[in-house]
Motif scaffolding. Structure first.
Motif, PDB file in Angstrom:
ATOM      1  N   LEU A   1       1.803  13.747   9.908  1.00  0.00           N
ATOM      2  CA  LEU A   1       2.531  12.697   9.124  1.00  0.00           C
ATOM      3  C   LEU A   1       2.985  11.522  10.013  1.00  0.00           C
ATOM      4  O   LEU A   1       2.950  10.285   9.657  1.00  0.00           O
ATOM      5  CB  LEU A   1       3.873  13.302   8.715  1.00  0.00           C
ATOM      6  N   ARG A   2       3.434  11.763  11.236  1.00  0.00           N
ATOM      7  CA  ARG A   2       3.731  10.749  12.192  1.00  0.00           C
ATOM      8  C   ARG A   2       2.528   9.990  12.605  1.00  0.00           C
ATOM      9  O   ARG A   2       2.394   8.659  12.653  1.00  0.00           O
ATOM     10  CB  ARG A   2       4.206  11.381  13.565  1.00  0.00           C
ATOM     11  N   ARG A   3       1.129  10.777  12.674  1.00  0.00           N
ATOM     12  CA  ARG A   3      -0.117   9.810  12.794  1.00  0.00           C
ATOM     13  C   ARG A   3      -0.356   9.070  11.633  1.00  0.00           C
ATOM     14  O   ARG A   3      -0.661   7.701  12.052  1.00  0.00           O
ATOM     15  CB  ARG A   3      -1.231  10.984  12.916  1.00  0.00           C
ATOM     16  N   ILE A   4      -0.135   9.387  10.441  1.00  0.00           N
ATOM     17  CA  ILE A   4      -0.382   8.424   9.229  1.00  0.00           C
ATOM     18  C   ILE A   4       0.587   7.048   9.477  1.00  0.00           C
ATOM     19  O   ILE A   4       0.150   6.067   9.429  1.00  0.00           O
ATOM     20  CB  ILE A   4      -0.163   9.268   7.858  1.00  0.00           C
ATOM     21  N   GLU A   5       1.776   7.150   9.706  1.00  0.00           N
ATOM     22  CA  GLU A   5       2.853   6.207   9.965  1.00  0.00           C
ATOM     23  C   GLU A   5       2.426   5.389  11.220  1.00  0.00           C
ATOM     24  O   GLU A   5       2.373   4.178  11.035  1.00  0.00           O
ATOM     25  CB  GLU A   5       4.222   6.759  10.225  1.00  0.00           C
TER      26      GLU A   5
ATOM     27  N   VAL B   1       0.938  -1.237   0.120  1.00  0.00           N
ATOM     28  CA  VAL B   1      -0.035   0.029  -0.258  1.00  0.00           C
ATOM     29  C   VAL B   1       0.988   1.246  -0.043  1.00  0.00           C
ATOM     30  O   VAL B   1       1.813   1.424   1.004  1.00  0.00           O
ATOM     31  CB  VAL B   1      -0.852   0.025   1.237  1.00  0.00           C
ATOM     32  N   VAL B   2       0.618   2.063  -0.973  1.00  0.00           N
ATOM     33  CA  VAL B   2       1.432   3.533  -1.041  1.00  0.00           C
ATOM     34  C   VAL B   2       0.477   4.576  -0.712  1.00  0.00           C
ATOM     35  O   VAL B   2      -0.359   4.729  -1.406  1.00  0.00           O
ATOM     36  CB  VAL B   2       2.253   3.467  -2.448  1.00  0.00           C
ATOM     37  N   ILE B   3       0.692   5.428  -0.037  1.00  0.00           N
ATOM     38  CA  ILE B   3      -0.044   6.571   0.216  1.00  0.00           C
ATOM     39  C   ILE B   3       0.935   7.821   0.100  1.00  0.00           C
ATOM     40  O   ILE B   3       1.908   7.819   1.029  1.00  0.00           O
ATOM     41  CB  ILE B   3      -0.782   6.690   1.838  1.00  0.00           C
TER      42      ILE B   3
ATOM     43  N   PHE C   1       4.272   6.989   1.905  1.00  0.00           N
ATOM     44  CA  PHE C   1       4.293   6.368   2.961  1.00  0.00           C
ATOM     45  C   PHE C   1       3.882   4.894   2.222  1.00  0.00           C
ATOM     46  O   PHE C   1       3.277   4.734   1.379  1.00  0.00           O
ATOM     47  CB  PHE C   1       3.222   6.232   3.949  1.00  0.00           C
ATOM     48  N   LYS C   2       4.855   3.744   2.517  1.00  0.00           N
ATOM     49  CA  LYS C   2       4.769   2.516   1.918  1.00  0.00           C
ATOM     50  C   LYS C   2       4.705   1.454   3.007  1.00  0.00           C
ATOM     51  O   LYS C   2       5.594   1.329   3.722  1.00  0.00           O
ATOM     52  CB  LYS C   2       6.102   2.009   0.914  1.00  0.00           C
TER      53      LYS C   2
ATOM     54  N   VAL D   1       6.543  -0.740   7.298  1.00  0.00           N
ATOM     55  CA  VAL D   1       6.058   0.649   6.980  1.00  0.00           C
ATOM     56  C   VAL D   1       7.292   1.578   6.854  1.00  0.00           C
ATOM     57  O   VAL D   1       8.140   1.599   7.668  1.00  0.00           O
ATOM     58  CB  VAL D   1       5.111   1.187   8.126  1.00  0.00           C
ATOM     59  N   THR D   2       7.545   2.066   5.745  1.00  0.00           N
ATOM     60  CA  THR D   2       8.601   3.100   5.593  1.00  0.00           C
ATOM     61  C   THR D   2       7.948   4.668   5.046  1.00  0.00           C
ATOM     62  O   THR D   2       6.757   4.555   4.605  1.00  0.00           O
ATOM     63  CB  THR D   2       9.587   2.634   4.477  1.00  0.00           C
TER      64      THR D   2
END
Length: 207
Positions: A176-180, A152-154, A201-202, A190-191
């Motif tokens: 951004l930290r919340r998405i991760e 999944v790529v966002i 994010f991948k 998750v990277t």
């Protein structure tokens, strides 16, 4: 626990033409998105392999759908978007692939794709995560439809060389930290990286 709200850059309950494109403003928004949102660099991150089944969340006017159809060996390319106007534009933009049955464009959202469990190898979302009403529910849905080992790529506005407009749309570090953090709950790997104009994010589902 009550569901957490979306990221709040664009309120999806408003009539903002980029959140819910419709009418002549929606048609204009679609053209602007197609002209200004280059998505070629996302293909490298997504890493589509021959025979993969791919899903795009929020396909808009269909620019990335077309790149997937023309430049990858994906067996099937599906898309969900909440806007009927975008479905019409994207269908016209990808007329041949739609007629051939390789591309299927439907109405849907990140948290309600309508796809079966474990049905796609790659999922991609470009520049729409911040208008998902419920980030946790959407990530759970993307995990559900991804096959074991699927990716999944966002991506959202940002990157190493953002224009002034892109900077204005960038998410603050805490979001951004919340998405991760939300991605790390169901996914095993998750990277987070940056392209020229995108924060990316991948996430990989366990096998």
């Amino acid at each position: 626990m009550a569901p957490q709200p979306g990221l709040g850059i664009l309120d999806p309950s408003t009539n903002n033409p980029f959140a819910h494109p419709s009418g002549w403003l929606g048609r204009l928004a679609g053209r602007l998105m197609r002209w200004t949102n280059s998505q070629e660099d996302v293909l490298g991150v997504l890493g589509v392999q021959p025979g993969d089944d791919v899903l795009e969340i929020g396909y808009g006017p269909g620019g990335l759908i077309r790149l997937l159809a023309e430049r990858t060996g994906a067996a099937s390319i599906r898309g969900v978007d909440p806007s009927a106007e975008m479905r019409d534009q994207a269908s016209r933009h990808n007329r041949q692939a739609v007629r051939a049955g390789r591309v299927r464009l439907e109405l849907g959202t990140a948290d309600r794709t309508g796809l079966p469990d474990a049905s796609v190898d790659r999922v991609v979302s470009v520049r729409n995560v911040a208008i998902w009403p419920d980030l946790e529910a959407a990530v759970g849905e993307l995990h559900r439809v991804a096959r074991p080992g699927g990716t999944v790529v966002i991506a959202w506005h940002g990157g190493t060389k953002p224009s002034r407009v892109v900077k204005a749309m960038s998410l603050p570090e805490d979001e951004l930290r919340r998405i991760e953090h939300v991605l790390r709950d169901p996914f095993v790997e998750v990277t987070r990286d940056q392209l020229a104009t995108l924060d990316v994010f991948k996430a990989v589902r366990s096998r």
